[in-house]
Enzyme design. Structure first.
Site, PDB file in Angstrom:
ATOM      1  N   GLU A 171      66.496  34.874 -11.584  1.00 13.32           N
ATOM      2  CA  GLU A 171      65.584  34.389 -10.545  1.00 13.32           C
ATOM      3  C   GLU A 171      64.211  35.017 -10.717  1.00 13.32           C
ATOM      4  OE1 GLU A 171      65.733  34.159  -5.663  1.00 13.32           O
ATOM      5  OE2 GLU A 171      66.297  36.035  -6.655  1.00 13.32           O
ATOM      6  N   HIS A 175      60.930  36.910 -10.028  1.00  8.72           N
ATOM      7  CA  HIS A 175      60.562  38.021  -9.146  1.00  8.72           C
ATOM      8  C   HIS A 175      59.084  38.355  -9.322  1.00  8.72           C
ATOM      9  CE1 HIS A 175      64.854  38.544  -8.487  1.00  8.72           C
ATOM     10  NE2 HIS A 175      64.578  39.422  -7.544  1.00  8.72           N
ATOM     11  N   ASP A 181      67.865  41.130 -10.058  1.00  4.82           N
ATOM     12  CA  ASP A 181      69.008  41.242  -9.151  1.00  4.82           C
ATOM     13  C   ASP A 181      70.263  41.724  -9.873  1.00  4.82           C
ATOM     14  OD1 ASP A 181      67.445  40.346  -7.070  1.00  4.82           O
ATOM     15  OD2 ASP A 181      68.193  38.300  -7.121  1.00  4.82           O
ATOM     16  N   HIS A 219      71.920  39.653  -4.724  1.00  2.55           N
ATOM     17  CA  HIS A 219      71.144  38.423  -4.536  1.00  2.55           C
ATOM     18  C   HIS A 219      71.542  37.832  -3.193  1.00  2.55           C
ATOM     19  CE1 HIS A 219      69.084  34.686  -5.554  1.00  2.55           C
ATOM     20  NE2 HIS A 219      70.210  33.993  -5.446  1.00  2.55           N
ATOM     21  N   GLU A 229      71.362  35.153  -1.465  1.00  2.00           N
ATOM     22  CA  GLU A 229      71.964  33.835  -1.262  1.00  2.00           C
ATOM     23  C   GLU A 229      73.435  33.752  -1.693  1.00  2.00           C
ATOM     24  OE1 GLU A 229      67.506  33.121  -1.765  1.00  2.00           O
ATOM     25  OE2 GLU A 229      69.034  34.488  -2.522  1.00  2.00           O
ATOM     26  N   HIS A 281      61.216  40.316  -1.193  1.00  2.00           N
ATOM     27  CA  HIS A 281      61.569  39.714  -2.482  1.00  2.00           C
ATOM     28  C   HIS A 281      60.420  39.969  -3.453  1.00  2.00           C
ATOM     29  CE1 HIS A 281      63.314  37.021  -5.437  1.00  2.00           C
ATOM     30  NE2 HIS A 281      62.135  36.460  -5.581  1.00  2.00           N
ATOM     31  N   GLU A 311      62.486  46.443  -4.387  1.00  3.02           N
ATOM     32  CA  GLU A 311      62.954  46.093  -5.726  1.00  3.02           C
ATOM     33  C   GLU A 311      62.074  46.708  -6.809  1.00  3.02           C
ATOM     34  OE1 GLU A 311      65.294  41.909  -5.472  1.00  3.02           O
ATOM     35  OE2 GLU A 311      63.130  41.773  -5.172  1.00  3.02           O
TER      36      GLU A 311
END
Length: 265
Positions: free
Chosen positions: A34, A36, A45, A120, A122, A177, A182
């Site tokens: 994904e 970032h 992630d 992650h 989701e 995010h 992160e």
């Protein structure tokens, strides 16, 4: 690699010996591919969930399976959206199927506890469904010798740690995010993969309280990040990592009635 906690480094006979005790614990990191933003890799992630799993397994005397490296579709209000380049996703049925098959495989091999370490947002409910279906398939109910645990690592970040990492106030998990958490963790764990010179500082995303499909692309900031990573540092990453690993280990040890090595409550 005799001192490795990763199953991929073990041979089948060493793994068989680990199972022989009847108390083997296997951690499965779960991430995504994904975007970032411009400063973090697509695999963030998966990298972070794997490193948290490694830290916990080392203290708990557990093993770490290969990660599930693809996740459920990125959503605009939590990951920028599945429309962004680089984000490569599974549908819900696929992720449910992967989780279901892994649980059945490990428990049938004699693993006592399987722990999913999610990285992650989701993914969570699809992992839950896959686990639940696998236990139903195997006929494992309440009070059984074997079990599966599911968690997301950020749920173990303490309020004290948040106050130190975000001295001006925590913006909220819904827009964290590609932000400070992160980025700081990656600066500690994988600094060579962070492009600080490409970090874009800007206002946090302002998104509606509903989901609209198809998405309105311009609602996602051009960077793909939902909050700024300005203020990230290796020292914050160390604080976050060590605190989360310690609390995760203590909670899991208490739940699974084990004494974690080198951890004092």
């Amino acid at each position: 690699m005799d001192d490795s906690v990763f199953l991929e480094d073990m041979d089948a006979f060493a793994y068989r010996e680990a199972l022989a005790s009847g108390d083997a614990i296997v951690l499965i990191p779960v991430g995504s591919l994904e975007q970032h933003g411009p400063h973090l890799p697509l695999g963030t992630d998966t990298i972070l969930s794997s490193r948290f799993a490694e830290g916990v397994a080392t203290r708990l005397g557990a093993l770490v399976a290969q990660p599930i490296a693809y996740g459920y579709k990125s959503q605009q209000k939590s990951g920028g959206g599945n429309h962004l380049s680089g984000t490569t996703s599974l549908d819900g049925a696929s992720l449910i199927g992967v989780a279901r098959n892994l649980v059945k495989s490990f428990l049938n091999q004699g693993v006592r506890h399987v722990i999913f370490i999610n990285g992650h947002f989701e993914n969570y409910q699809f992992l839950y469904e896959g686990i639940d279906l696998a236990l139903e398939d195997l006929g494992i109910g309440s009070g059984a010798h074997q079990s599966v645990l599911l968690l997301s690592y950020w749920d173990f970040v303490s309020q004290d740690t948040l106050a130190l990492v975000y001295p001006d106030g925590f913006p909220g998990w819904d827009i964290e995010h590609g932000g400070v958490l992160e980025t700081s963790l990656m600066l500690h764990l994988e600094p060579a993969r962070v492009a600080l010179d490409r970090l874009a500082d800007g206002p946090a995303a302002v998104l509606p309280r509903f989901d609209r499909l198809p998405v309105v692309p311009e609602r996602t900031p051009a960077t793909g990040c939902l909050s700024s990573a300005a203020g990230s540092s290796e020292s914050k990453g160390i604080l976050l990592y060590e605190q989360v690993v310690e609390h995760l280990t203590l909670d899991l040890a208490a739940e699974l009635i084990r004494e974690p090595a080198g951890v004092v409550a």
